[in-house]
Design a protein around this motif. Structure first.
Motif, mmCIF file in Angstrom:
data_model
loop_
_atom_site.group_PDB
_atom_site.id
_atom_site.type_symbol
_atom_site.label_atom_id
_atom_site.label_comp_id
_atom_site.label_asym_id
_atom_site.label_seq_id
_atom_site.Cartn_x
_atom_site.Cartn_y
_atom_site.Cartn_z
ATOM 1 N N VAL A 76 0.832 -1.388 0.098
ATOM 2 C CA VAL A 76 -0.016 -0.180 0.121
ATOM 3 C C VAL A 76 0.783 1.468 -0.029
ATOM 4 O O VAL A 76 1.575 1.683 0.959
ATOM 5 N N LYS A 77 0.617 2.144 -0.836
ATOM 6 C CA LYS A 77 1.297 3.382 -1.069
ATOM 7 C C LYS A 77 1.051 4.518 -0.326
ATOM 8 O O LYS A 77 1.697 5.220 -0.013
ATOM 9 N N SER A 78 -0.294 4.530 -0.365
ATOM 10 C CA SER A 78 -0.827 5.921 0.582
ATOM 11 C C SER A 78 -0.476 5.578 2.136
ATOM 12 O O SER A 78 -0.224 4.718 2.546
ATOM 13 N N TRP A 122 -0.949 5.504 5.767
ATOM 14 C CA TRP A 122 -1.664 4.622 6.635
ATOM 15 C C TRP A 122 -1.351 4.305 8.194
ATOM 16 O O TRP A 122 0.081 4.325 8.302
ATOM 17 N N ALA A 166 -4.359 -5.709 -0.699
ATOM 18 C CA ALA A 166 -3.832 -4.227 -0.879
ATOM 19 C C ALA A 166 -4.385 -3.389 -1.623
ATOM 20 O O ALA A 166 -4.492 -2.328 -1.478
ATOM 21 N N GLU A 167 -5.047 -4.021 -2.780
ATOM 22 C CA GLU A 167 -5.477 -3.015 -3.798
ATOM 23 C C GLU A 167 -6.998 -2.638 -3.072
ATOM 24 O O GLU A 167 -7.196 -1.298 -3.656
ATOM 25 N N GLU A 209 -5.966 0.130 -0.714
ATOM 26 C CA GLU A 209 -5.628 1.458 -1.256
ATOM 27 C C GLU A 209 -6.670 2.192 -2.138
ATOM 28 O O GLU A 209 -6.839 3.445 -2.013
ATOM 29 N N THR A 210 -7.890 1.311 -2.449
ATOM 30 C CA THR A 210 -9.338 2.051 -3.083
ATOM 31 C C THR A 210 -9.736 2.734 -1.857
ATOM 32 O O THR A 210 -10.270 4.038 -2.132
ATOM 33 N N SER A 220 -8.024 6.154 -0.767
ATOM 34 C CA SER A 220 -8.264 7.143 -1.978
ATOM 35 C C SER A 220 -9.849 7.387 -2.268
ATOM 36 O O SER A 220 -9.971 8.642 -2.749
#
Length: 212
Positions: free
Chosen positions: A67-69, A71, A175-176, A179-180, A183
């Motif tokens: 996860v890039k965001s 957290w 993870a997807e 992330e969704t 965002s």
């Protein structure tokens, strides 16, 4: 027999060697989960459940590496400091250099748990098995984005909530989903569960106990 979900009703029937009348009494949850409002700016992730393998915490930690965001994960649940599974998780957290981003809070009071829930955006629990999933229901009723495993029982009890179901033991898909959710902007009309209360539970018990 009185059980907590239609899924468990099917499980019970599958292992009995005789026909037994079985009623489903969904557990109630406290009304505070329907009236409190979470912080719409929160980016925290929360998981609630004892630190045992079937809750899927190893999968959750693996997913957060991807996860890039921004957290922060808080985990509420009983654990023993010398338990091999807990130590395995700590080793993984250390390996990924996530010690400042993941906290194991242990057992906390209901009021403390509510405070953490109100400061969270996501409730993530990639569990391998549940009979009902009370913490997932509470989180969904509160309006958190719930991300959990695609299990028949959770499809049943979480109907109507803001839910992302992911395949079991799949850190990439988890993870997807995280992330969704991170965002995604908060919307005041987000779906919240409003179907579990103790009065309904009591009526089901009464009907089952006093039926002719």
């Amino acid at each position: 027999i009185i059980t907590v979900s239609n899924y468990m009703k099917k499980v019970i029937r599958s292992i009995l060697n005789k026909v037994v009348k079985t009623e489903v009494a969904y557990p109630g949850i406290d009304k505070q989960y329907y009236v409190n409002e979470r912080n719409v700016e929160a980016e925290n992730i929360l998981a609630v459940g004892n630190i045992i393998e079937r809750k899927g915490y190893s999968v959750l930690i693996d997913s957060l590496v991807l996860v890039k965001s921004n957290w922060h994960l808080n985990i509420v649940g009983n654990f023993s400091p010398d338990d091999p599974y807990y130590l395995k998780l700590i080793d993984k957290v250390t390996k990924y250099d996530m010690s400042r981003k993941i906290r194991f809070l242990g057992n906390i009071s209901n009021d403390e748990k509510m405070r953490y829930m109100l400061q969270s955006k996501i409730f993530a629990l990639p569990t391998f098995y549940e009979g009902f999933g009370i913490s997932l229901v509470e989180a969904s009723a509160l309006g958190l984005d719930v991300i959990t495993t695609d299990l028949p029982v959770l499809r049943e009890v979480l109907r109507g909530g803001q839910i992302q179901f992911v395949p079991m033991n799949n850190s990439k898909r988890l993870a997807e989903a995280i992330e969704t959710s991170l965002s995604r902007e908060f919307k005041s009309n987000d779906r919240r569960l409003k179907r579990y209360d103790w009065l309904t539970t009591a009526k089901t018990f009464k009907r089952a106990l006093y039926a002719n």
